[in-house]
Design a protein around this motif. Structure first.
Motif, mmCIF file in Angstrom:
data_model
loop_
_atom_site.group_PDB
_atom_site.id
_atom_site.type_symbol
_atom_site.label_atom_id
_atom_site.label_comp_id
_atom_site.label_asym_id
_atom_site.label_seq_id
_atom_site.Cartn_x
_atom_site.Cartn_y
_atom_site.Cartn_z
ATOM 1 N N PHE A 37 1.051 2.292 9.370
ATOM 2 C CA PHE A 37 0.908 2.591 10.788
ATOM 3 C C PHE A 37 -0.091 1.624 11.435
ATOM 4 N N THR A 38 -0.057 1.566 12.760
ATOM 5 C CA THR A 38 -0.997 0.732 13.504
ATOM 6 C C THR A 38 -2.358 1.416 13.544
ATOM 7 N N PRO A 39 -3.410 0.802 13.008
ATOM 8 C CA PRO A 39 -4.721 1.472 12.998
ATOM 9 C C PRO A 39 -5.281 1.620 14.407
ATOM 10 N N GLY A 40 -6.216 2.544 14.556
ATOM 11 C CA GLY A 40 -6.810 2.790 15.862
ATOM 12 C C GLY A 40 -7.475 1.558 16.442
ATOM 13 N N ASN A 41 -7.320 1.369 17.749
ATOM 14 C CA ASN A 41 -7.976 0.239 18.410
ATOM 15 C C ASN A 41 -9.305 0.643 19.047
ATOM 16 N N VAL A 42 -9.653 1.926 18.952
ATOM 17 C CA VAL A 42 -10.961 2.403 19.410
ATOM 18 C C VAL A 42 -11.827 2.781 18.213
ATOM 19 N N LEU A 43 -11.269 3.580 17.309
ATOM 20 C CA LEU A 43 -11.900 3.890 16.026
ATOM 21 C C LEU A 43 -10.897 3.571 14.929
ATOM 22 N N ASN A 44 -11.321 2.780 13.973
ATOM 23 C CA ASN A 44 -10.443 2.323 12.895
ATOM 24 C C ASN A 44 -11.126 2.603 11.566
ATOM 25 N N TRP A 45 -10.564 3.501 10.765
ATOM 26 C CA TRP A 45 -11.161 3.880 9.482
ATOM 27 C C TRP A 45 -11.331 2.674 8.560
ATOM 28 N N ARG A 46 -10.534 1.648 8.770
ATOM 29 C CA ARG A 46 -10.604 0.460 7.919
ATOM 30 C C ARG A 46 -11.657 -0.533 8.402
ATOM 31 N N ALA A 47 -12.233 -0.269 9.556
ATOM 32 C CA ALA A 47 -13.300 -1.128 10.096
ATOM 33 C C ALA A 47 -14.147 -0.262 11.018
ATOM 34 N N LEU A 48 -14.911 0.650 10.418
ATOM 35 C CA LEU A 48 -15.584 1.707 11.170
ATOM 36 C C LEU A 48 -17.063 1.394 11.361
ATOM 37 N N ASN A 49 -17.504 1.458 12.618
ATOM 38 C CA ASN A 49 -18.927 1.402 12.940
ATOM 39 C C ASN A 49 -19.453 2.827 13.015
ATOM 40 N N PHE A 50 -20.441 3.160 12.213
ATOM 41 C CA PHE A 50 -20.922 4.536 12.190
ATOM 42 C C PHE A 50 -22.376 4.582 11.750
ATOM 43 N N GLN A 51 -22.990 5.729 12.004
ATOM 44 C CA GLN A 51 -24.350 5.981 11.543
ATOM 45 C C GLN A 51 -24.447 7.422 11.080
ATOM 46 N N ILE A 52 -24.980 7.616 9.883
ATOM 47 C CA ILE A 52 -25.089 8.943 9.284
ATOM 48 C C ILE A 52 -26.448 9.545 9.605
ATOM 49 N N GLY A 53 -26.425 10.825 9.979
ATOM 50 C CA GLY A 53 -27.653 11.581 10.156
ATOM 51 C C GLY A 53 -27.624 12.811 9.263
ATOM 52 N N GLY A 54 -28.718 13.096 8.572
ATOM 53 C CA GLY A 54 -28.759 14.253 7.688
ATOM 54 C C GLY A 54 -28.002 14.014 6.394
ATOM 55 N N ARG A 55 -27.656 15.108 5.705
ATOM 56 C CA ARG A 55 -27.011 15.003 4.394
ATOM 57 C C ARG A 55 -25.495 14.916 4.551
ATOM 58 N N VAL A 56 -24.993 13.696 4.594
ATOM 59 C CA VAL A 56 -23.559 13.413 4.592
ATOM 60 C C VAL A 56 -23.320 12.334 3.543
ATOM 61 N N LEU A 57 -22.346 12.544 2.683
ATOM 62 C CA LEU A 57 -22.064 11.607 1.604
ATOM 63 C C LEU A 57 -20.780 10.844 1.885
ATOM 64 N N ILE A 58 -20.735 9.601 1.429
ATOM 65 C CA ILE A 58 -19.496 8.824 1.423
ATOM 66 C C ILE A 58 -18.990 8.819 -0.014
ATOM 67 N N GLU A 59 -17.812 9.416 -0.232
ATOM 68 C CA GLU A 59 -17.269 9.541 -1.578
ATOM 69 C C GLU A 59 -15.829 9.041 -1.612
ATOM 70 N N HIS A 60 -15.345 8.819 -2.819
ATOM 71 C CA HIS A 60 -13.939 8.480 -2.983
ATOM 72 C C HIS A 60 -13.084 9.713 -2.703
ATOM 73 N N GLU A 61 -11.950 9.494 -2.045
ATOM 74 C CA GLU A 61 -11.029 10.598 -1.814
ATOM 75 C C GLU A 61 -10.576 11.198 -3.142
ATOM 76 N N GLN A 62 -10.389 12.498 -3.148
ATOM 77 C CA GLN A 62 -9.903 13.187 -4.337
ATOM 78 C C GLN A 62 -8.386 13.279 -4.253
ATOM 79 N N LEU A 63 -7.726 12.335 -4.888
ATOM 80 C CA LEU A 63 -6.274 12.255 -4.820
ATOM 81 C C LEU A 63 -5.647 13.011 -5.987
ATOM 82 N N PRO A 64 -4.459 13.579 -5.784
ATOM 83 C CA PRO A 64 -3.795 14.296 -6.882
ATOM 84 C C PRO A 64 -3.396 13.344 -7.997
ATOM 85 N N CYS A 65 -3.439 13.828 -9.215
ATOM 86 C CA CYS A 65 -3.038 13.017 -10.362
ATOM 87 C C CYS A 65 -1.521 12.865 -10.386
ATOM 88 N N LEU A 66 -1.058 11.681 -10.746
ATOM 89 C CA LEU A 66 0.381 11.414 -10.816
ATOM 90 C C LEU A 66 0.873 11.570 -12.249
#
Length: 222
Positions: A193-222
């Protein structure tokens, strides 16, 4: 030293876009401090599409996506109501309820919402299923503050622990136009799909406040 390292990490998050493909934000506790502030590529919108994926065990109300302006705290809010099958969209302060099917806690769901100022219509897509279109009206959205994990009761703040999100959020995209039904379905199916032109998860500008973690997605086993 630990505080300095944390400050450097947060500064890095805000300094340059990051590709979060295959990642998720984890909000592990109920608090009025944990949030992710998203920096938008545009400052004036006459139409909006927002898509995201989320999972939570909350039965109370909570914010999934909070956009505030200096004129109205709920400029574009996606809000899960305590009623099991209702999601509320609020645009420029006017709220519309949508009934969804098969909402379950502890299950990943995909939510997309659209709004167009010319027609004043909003629509919700839940797990790829479109709602009817409803009227909210509203003027252009300008100079937004976008936050995940909390609802803004004031511009950039006013958080309430009773409305905070706990769980995981991933694949957040925002466009300044209405996505076609086919393009939304491609997002839901995780196709090219066409990624967002305002917010794009593949090129995201962000700032974390408090306890928030960046983790790998938990994908189902194949």
């Amino acid at each position: 030293m630990a505080c300095l390292l944390l400050l450097m990490m947060l500064t890095a998050c805000a300094a340059s876009p990051q590709d979060l493909s295959g990642k998720m934000f984890t909000f592990p506790e109920e608090t009025k401090t944990a949030n992710v502030r998203l920096m938008t590529a545009s400052r004036n919108f006459d139409a909006v599409t927002v898509c995201l994926r989320s999972i939570t065990d909350l039965s109370r109300n909570h914010a999934l996506f909070s956009l505030a302006t200096k004129f109205v705290s709920n400029g574009f809010l996606i809000f899960k109501s305590p009623t099991e099958d209702v999601i509320t969209l609020i645009v420029n302060g006017k709220s519309i309820n949508f009934e969804v099917q098969d909402y379950k806690r502890n299950v990943w769901h995909t939510t997309c919402s659209t709004w167009d100022s010319a027609s004043g219509l909003v629509q919700l897509w839940f797990d790829g299923k479109p709602s009817i279109r409803k009227f909210t009206g509203g003027s252009n959205i300008t100079e937004p503050s976008v936050i995940l994990g909390q609802e803004q009761d004031t511009f950039g703040g006013g958080f309430d622990v009773k409305q905070c999100f706990t769980g995981m959020i991933s694949n957040v995209h925002m466009w300044d136009y209405i996505l076609s039904p086919c393009e939304i379905q491609r997002y839901v199916d995780n196709l090219n799909f066409t990624p967002g032109n305002v917010l794009n998860w593949r090129a995201l500008n962000f700032q974390i406040g408090g306890r928030v973690l960046i983790e790998h997605e938990q994908l189902p086993c194949l």
